[in-house]
Design an enzyme around this catalytic site. Structure first.
Site, short mmCIF file in Angstrom:
data_model
loop_
_atom_site.label_atom_id
_atom_site.label_comp_id
_atom_site.label_asym_id
_atom_site.label_seq_id
_atom_site.Cartn_x
_atom_site.Cartn_y
_atom_site.Cartn_z
N GLU A 38 1.38 -1.20 0.01
CA GLU A 38 0.47 0.05 -0.14
C GLU A 38 0.90 1.26 0.26
OE1 GLU A 38 -2.88 0.79 -0.55
OE2 GLU A 38 -3.41 -1.17 -0.96
N CYS A 189 -11.95 2.32 -14.32
CA CYS A 189 -12.39 4.14 -14.27
C CYS A 189 -10.82 4.53 -14.03
CB CYS A 189 -13.36 3.52 -13.18
SG CYS A 189 -13.64 5.95 -13.51
N CYS A 196 -15.88 2.64 -19.83
CA CYS A 196 -17.19 2.78 -19.46
C CYS A 196 -17.99 1.85 -20.05
CB CYS A 196 -18.68 3.65 -19.94
SG CYS A 196 -16.77 4.83 -18.80
N CYS A 199 -18.26 -1.65 -17.61
CA CYS A 199 -18.10 -1.06 -15.86
C CYS A 199 -18.85 -1.31 -16.14
CB CYS A 199 -18.34 0.54 -16.33
SG CYS A 199 -17.52 0.92 -14.04
N CYS A 205 -23.81 5.33 -12.48
CA CYS A 205 -23.01 6.12 -12.50
C CYS A 205 -23.45 7.83 -13.53
CB CYS A 205 -21.30 5.58 -13.73
SG CYS A 205 -20.37 7.15 -13.77
S1 SF4 Z 1 -19.16 4.29 -15.68
FE1 SF4 Z 1 -18.15 5.79 -14.54
S2 SF4 Z 1 -17.40 4.07 -12.72
FE2 SF4 Z 1 -17.76 3.22 -14.30
S3 SF4 Z 1 -15.72 3.94 -15.97
FE3 SF4 Z 1 -17.32 4.53 -16.40
S4 SF4 Z 1 -16.96 7.32 -15.29
FE4 SF4 Z 1 -15.94 5.32 -14.17
#
Ligand code: SF4
Length: 353
Positions: A38, A189, A196, A199, A205
């Protein structure tokens, strides 16, 4: 309003299929290994950290070996990672854990946070990943995800983002959830051009729904950095070795070995002789360059010179052999300057003069 349970399930399901499970610090998990990883991962990419982590763990497999190490060795292993306060704090904290806690990491978040170099997010990562505690994290990756999902500028909304991190962190499966959020930030992200379409959180989002992903997390308000100037002297003795001196443990490059530093070129020879008992000869300037710290720019003016004697008069100095480099912590600019030297640096300086 996103329900915490839905958010968690989405993130955990994604992690099962796509998350990273083979990083070196995910094997033989201990608080010590998670802590080292970390700290290294702060400000540094995973791919850069992996070889440093593996080498560090080879030298110091546990907190006892790190506590017993010499600071120079620890800083040497850190050379190239930058932000050396992190290495000094690791060493300091290892000593405290061994001396005051019989080598055991505290399990209480507040106690973890009271140790040098361990902030709230690092404490949360150690507790959740290695102790199976319910503890939220808000490192750079998680902050970026939450900032975009909720369209909150990160710099101005730290408290709100912490509340969201707490809200979404599950009581069970905390380790998997923590790793999943780190992975989402690092793999999907990402800072530029987030993926996205891949995602799992796209359905929640706000930034994505409004096409404003790139506006979040936003930047810290820009401030103009002041510029400082120093002269670094590359002084060679008759064997081609370079004079280095250990810097005080606080301040820039604290505890590292560096080149003698000056602010006034006009009086350099006189000042140097007074301080070190050595008279530099055949001075020659090299091209200046800039090194930027968080709070200021440092313009470095390197000067090469030949020493009139091989002796040093003070402790905390020694003649460094660039052809047989000793295991020492060196600051990035000094490392860069030393690496520029020829195989036979003495010849080079003589030629240059
Ligand atoms: S949808 Fe939102 S959380 Fe997902 S990668 Fe795109 S910006 Fe990031």
């Amino acid at each position: 309003m996103i329900k915490a349970k839905n958010f968690q399930q989405t993130v955990l399901a994604w992690y099962q299929r796509h998350g990273r499970k083979d990083l070196p610090w995910q094997k033989k998990i201990t608080p010590y290994r998670v802590w080292i990883s970390e700290i290294m991962l702060q400000q540094t990419q995973v791919n850069t950290v992996i070889p440093y982590f593996e080498k560090f763990i080879k030298y110091y497999p546990d907190v006892n070996s790190l506590a017993a190490a010499h600071e120079d060795e620890v800083l040497h292993l850190w050379t190239g990672l930058g932000y050396y306060a992190r290495a000094r704090n690791l060493h300091k904290t290892a000593k405290m854990i061994v001396e005051k806690r019989q080598g055991k990491f505290p399990e209480d978040i507040a106690l973890l946070q009271s140790l040098p170099g361990i902030g709230r997010s690092t404490a949360g990562a150690i507790a959740s990943l290695s102790m199976k505690k319910h503890a939220p994290i808000l490192d750079g990756n998680v902050k970026r995800v939450l900032s975009r999902v909720h369209m909150l500028k990160a710099y101005e909304n730290q408290d709100k983002l912490w509340l969201l991190a707490e809200k979404y962190t599950p009581q069970k499966n905390t380790a998997a959830y923590t790793q999943a959020m780190m992975d989402l930030g690092a793999m999907i992200c990402v800072r530029n051009q987030p993926k996205c379409e891949m995602c799992p959180l796209s359905k929640y989002c706000k930034a994505y729904s409004q096409g404003q992903q790139n506006d979040f997390p936003g930047k810290r308000p820009a401030k103009k950095l002041p510029v400082k100037k120093i002269i670094l002297l590359l002084l060679q003795n008759s064997e081609g070795k370079i004079l280095l001196e250990k810097r005080p443990s606080t301040g820039i490059w604290g505890g590292l070995w560096s080149l003698p530093e000056f602010h006034d070129e006009k009086n350099l020879i006189k000042d140097f002789h007074q301080k070190y008992g050595i008279r530099p000869k055949k001075l020659k300037s090299l091209a200046p360059f800039r090194h930027t710290f968080t709070h200021f720019h440092l313009d470095i003016f390197p000067i090469t010179a030949i020493a009139d004697t091989d002796k040093t008069s003070l402790s905390g100095q020694f003649w460094y052999d660039p052809q047989k480099p000793a295991a020492l912590g060196l600051s990035a600019p000094v490392k860069k300057l030393l690496s520029r030297l020829d195989v036979n640096p003495l010849n080079r300086f003589n030629k240059a003069s």
